[in-house]
Scaffold this motif. Sequence first.
Motif, PDB file in Angstrom:
ATOM      1  N   THR A   1     107.234  62.359 -67.960  1.00 37.84           N
ATOM      2  CA  THR A   1     106.838  61.664 -66.729  1.00 37.84           C
ATOM      3  C   THR A   1     106.739  62.637 -65.558  1.00 37.84           C
ATOM      4  O   THR A   1     105.774  62.604 -64.778  1.00 37.84           O
ATOM      5  N   GLY A   2     107.744  63.518 -65.435  1.00 42.62           N
ATOM      6  CA  GLY A   2     107.725  64.505 -64.366  1.00 42.62           C
ATOM      7  C   GLY A   2     106.528  65.425 -64.455  1.00 42.62           C
ATOM      8  O   GLY A   2     105.873  65.727 -63.442  1.00 42.62           O
ATOM      9  N   PHE A   3     106.213  65.869 -65.681  1.00 37.48           N
ATOM     10  CA  PHE A   3     105.052  66.745 -65.861  1.00 37.48           C
ATOM     11  C   PHE A   3     103.772  66.033 -65.460  1.00 37.48           C
ATOM     12  O   PHE A   3     102.920  66.592 -64.764  1.00 37.48           O
ATOM     13  N   TRP A   4     103.606  64.775 -65.921  1.00 37.04           N
ATOM     14  CA  TRP A   4     102.354  64.057 -65.674  1.00 37.04           C
ATOM     15  C   TRP A   4     102.167  63.749 -64.189  1.00 37.04           C
ATOM     16  O   TRP A   4     101.051  63.780 -63.676  1.00 37.04           O
ATOM     17  N   LEU A   5     103.272  63.485 -63.481  1.00 37.99           N
ATOM     18  CA  LEU A   5     103.182  63.159 -62.057  1.00 37.99           C
ATOM     19  C   LEU A   5     102.869  64.388 -61.198  1.00 37.99           C
ATOM     20  O   LEU A   5     102.187  64.286 -60.178  1.00 37.99           O
TER      21      LEU A   5
ATOM     22  N   GLY B   1      90.983  47.723 -69.056  1.00 36.93           N
ATOM     23  CA  GLY B   1      90.136  48.359 -70.065  1.00 36.93           C
ATOM     24  C   GLY B   1      90.963  48.948 -71.196  1.00 36.93           C
ATOM     25  O   GLY B   1      91.963  48.373 -71.615  1.00 36.93           O
ATOM     26  N   TYR B   2      90.543  50.116 -71.669  1.00 34.82           N
ATOM     27  CA  TYR B   2      91.225  50.719 -72.819  1.00 34.82           C
ATOM     28  C   TYR B   2      92.660  51.126 -72.510  1.00 34.82           C
ATOM     29  O   TYR B   2      93.468  51.326 -73.412  1.00 34.82           O
ATOM     30  N   MET B   3      93.029  51.266 -71.240  1.00 35.74           N
ATOM     31  CA  MET B   3      94.421  51.535 -70.875  1.00 35.74           C
ATOM     32  C   MET B   3      95.315  50.379 -71.327  1.00 35.74           C
ATOM     33  O   MET B   3      96.442  50.575 -71.770  1.00 35.74           O
TER      34      MET B   3
ATOM     35  N   LYS C   1      94.545  59.675 -69.663  1.00 38.64           N
ATOM     36  CA  LYS C   1      95.748  58.963 -69.227  1.00 38.64           C
ATOM     37  C   LYS C   1      96.402  58.146 -70.341  1.00 38.64           C
ATOM     38  O   LYS C   1      97.587  57.778 -70.226  1.00 38.64           O
ATOM     39  N   ILE C   2      95.665  57.853 -71.408  1.00 39.79           N
ATOM     40  CA  ILE C   2      96.270  57.072 -72.496  1.00 39.79           C
ATOM     41  C   ILE C   2      97.112  57.935 -73.424  1.00 39.79           C
ATOM     42  O   ILE C   2      97.911  57.413 -74.197  1.00 39.79           O
ATOM     43  N   VAL C   3      96.961  59.263 -73.365  1.00 41.81           N
ATOM     44  CA  VAL C   3      97.582  60.148 -74.356  1.00 41.81           C
ATOM     45  C   VAL C   3      99.104  60.037 -74.385  1.00 41.81           C
ATOM     46  O   VAL C   3      99.691  59.871 -75.463  1.00 41.81           O
ATOM     47  N   PRO C   4      99.823  60.124 -73.244  1.00 48.15           N
ATOM     48  CA  PRO C   4     101.288  59.997 -73.321  1.00 48.15           C
ATOM     49  C   PRO C   4     101.729  58.660 -73.907  1.00 48.15           C
ATOM     50  O   PRO C   4     102.720  58.592 -74.644  1.00 48.15           O
ATOM     51  N   ILE C   5     100.973  57.611 -73.608  1.00 48.89           N
ATOM     52  CA  ILE C   5     101.358  56.274 -74.073  1.00 48.89           C
ATOM     53  C   ILE C   5     101.193  56.148 -75.581  1.00 48.89           C
ATOM     54  O   ILE C   5     102.087  55.661 -76.281  1.00 48.89           O
ATOM     55  N   VAL C   6     100.052  56.602 -76.113  1.00 50.78           N
ATOM     56  CA  VAL C   6      99.839  56.475 -77.561  1.00 50.78           C
ATOM     57  C   VAL C   6     100.734  57.436 -78.337  1.00 50.78           C
ATOM     58  O   VAL C   6     101.139  57.140 -79.467  1.00 50.78           O
TER      59      VAL C   6
ATOM     60  N   ILE D   1      85.328  51.927 -76.548  1.00 51.92           N
ATOM     61  CA  ILE D   1      85.952  52.289 -77.833  1.00 51.92           C
ATOM     62  C   ILE D   1      85.779  53.773 -78.098  1.00 51.92           C
ATOM     63  O   ILE D   1      86.679  54.432 -78.615  1.00 51.92           O
ATOM     64  N   GLY D   2      84.620  54.324 -77.726  1.00 50.16           N
ATOM     65  CA  GLY D   2      84.377  55.751 -77.915  1.00 50.16           C
ATOM     66  C   GLY D   2      85.334  56.599 -77.093  1.00 50.16           C
ATOM     67  O   GLY D   2      85.914  57.563 -77.597  1.00 50.16           O
ATOM     68  N   ILE D   3      85.511  56.262 -75.816  1.00 51.37           N
ATOM     69  CA  ILE D   3      86.447  56.991 -74.952  1.00 51.37           C
ATOM     70  C   ILE D   3      87.864  56.870 -75.489  1.00 51.37           C
ATOM     71  O   ILE D   3      88.611  57.863 -75.593  1.00 51.37           O
ATOM     72  N   TYR D   4      88.245  55.668 -75.823  1.00 49.51           N
ATOM     73  CA  TYR D   4      89.599  55.406 -76.323  1.00 49.51           C
ATOM     74  C   TYR D   4      89.850  56.149 -77.638  1.00 49.51           C
ATOM     75  O   TYR D   4      90.878  56.820 -77.811  1.00 49.51           O
ATOM     76  N   GLY D   5      88.888  56.044 -78.565  1.00 50.26           N
ATOM     77  CA  GLY D   5      89.057  56.683 -79.874  1.00 50.26           C
ATOM     78  C   GLY D   5      89.128  58.195 -79.781  1.00 50.26           C
ATOM     79  O   GLY D   5      89.912  58.835 -80.477  1.00 50.26           O
TER      80      GLY D   5
END
Length: 487
Positions: free
Chosen positions: A445-449, A397-399, A343-348, A264-268
């Motif tokens: 997507t292109g930037f992240w890849l 996990g948090y992903m 890695k969660i940043v683009p998704i959220v 939760i700490g990593i995710y938050g």
Amino acid sequence: MNQIKKLAGQTLIYGLGTIVPRFLNYLFLTPVYTRLFLEPDYGILTKLYAYSAFLIVLLTFGTETSFFRFAKKYQTTRVFTNAFFFIVATATLSILVVGFNLDNITNALNIGGAKIAVVMIMGIVLTDIFMSLPFARLRYENKARLFSTLKIINVVLNIFFNVFFFFILPYLKDLSFFESIYYPGYTFQYAFMSNLLANIFTLILLIPSFRVNLKMLNQGIILKMLLYSYPIVLSGLAGMINDVGDKFILEYFIDGKEAANYAIGIYGANYKIATLMIIFIQMFKFAVEPFFFRISDQKDHKTTYALVTKAFSYTGLFILVAIIGYIDIFKHFIDSDYHVGLKIVPIVLLGNFFFGLYYNVSIWYKITDKTRFGVYFTFIGSIITLIVISLLVPGLGYMGAAIATLMCFVSMALTNILVGRKYYKINYDWANISKLLIVALILVTGFWLFRSDNIIYSLIFGTLIIFAFLISLWFVDREFLRKLKSK
């Protein structure tokens, strides 16, 4: 277009009360907390604030929205008085419930013997709900500058108390008075205490905005407000599962108390990087809700709604691309120990964009008094959140929680749009909005890849995708941009 420019001006003023506080938190509190707190402690902080969001929705019982709805029909002070005394009743009840069940609540929240944290988070909740109506009144009366000033004062006070407790108090601990409030092991406890003290001082400053009249208490008005707002409350509670539930539901799908709080700490912490999108949505919400109600009787109000949604969408997608393009700058607002969760940043970010879109198109059921549909949409989102979390978190996990957030908000936005076309048709320009959405997704997507570990190359690449988005915006909807500029 003139209406949009006027709304944009109001949004910017409200933004001072939203961006400045959030930015100060972003620039100071998030870096400090992620550097002073171990991941499990930051997890507890994140989790308790998530629970507090639920309580605020429940105890305010939709009185802000119902205040906007009925203030035009009845005298403003009359509506405010009835709403306020209802909040007093809910606050009193909550104090009794928490007071008699403090031990059970502390154990259920998986924070051991930290009763003081529960007491302080409850104090934060109560002061927040008492401030909600005065702040709503300032919004309704177009007192955006005063609203923003008080919001900024609140966060400045919060930062001041954090500085005191974490950096000054340790040097004063040998003095008799300060010795009694110094506890070396406190982390999230001092964070909550700082927030509570800031809220108390802000509440004192809001006293002139209360203006209640006991002679105006009317059971009929209270009943009408409650009948109007109860679907909003149900929707809000379900919405909290969609908005912040992922931050504490995680612990039920991760083995071990320490591992759960760590996740939760990593995710938050990484969720905080999406703050700019969340700030934009919040400042827009402050300005647009009373604005939509005020213009609802104008002849061309549906056209204005559509244009506002287009302006929101273009701006939100730009923020999405810009944050990802400069992610190697934004990531340093949290400690490097937390970067494993980037890695969660683009998704959220994308998920919160769809939440903002959902909020825009929700005006149809508020204007038509069909607020029950808000319950349906948010419950659909909640079910999707719970199902996706239960399926993905054990393996990812948090992903998995981040993916659940995205799927939840996408489903809510799409169902709202489809149902709204039947009951209150508004000609939104979904064609151009969709084109820009596709462009933004391709660029991100292109930037992240292909992003480079070299900070210089990464920033150059990020700048290129931002310019590519702006050029695409010009080609996709230059007519809108020209009208916005010319009016």
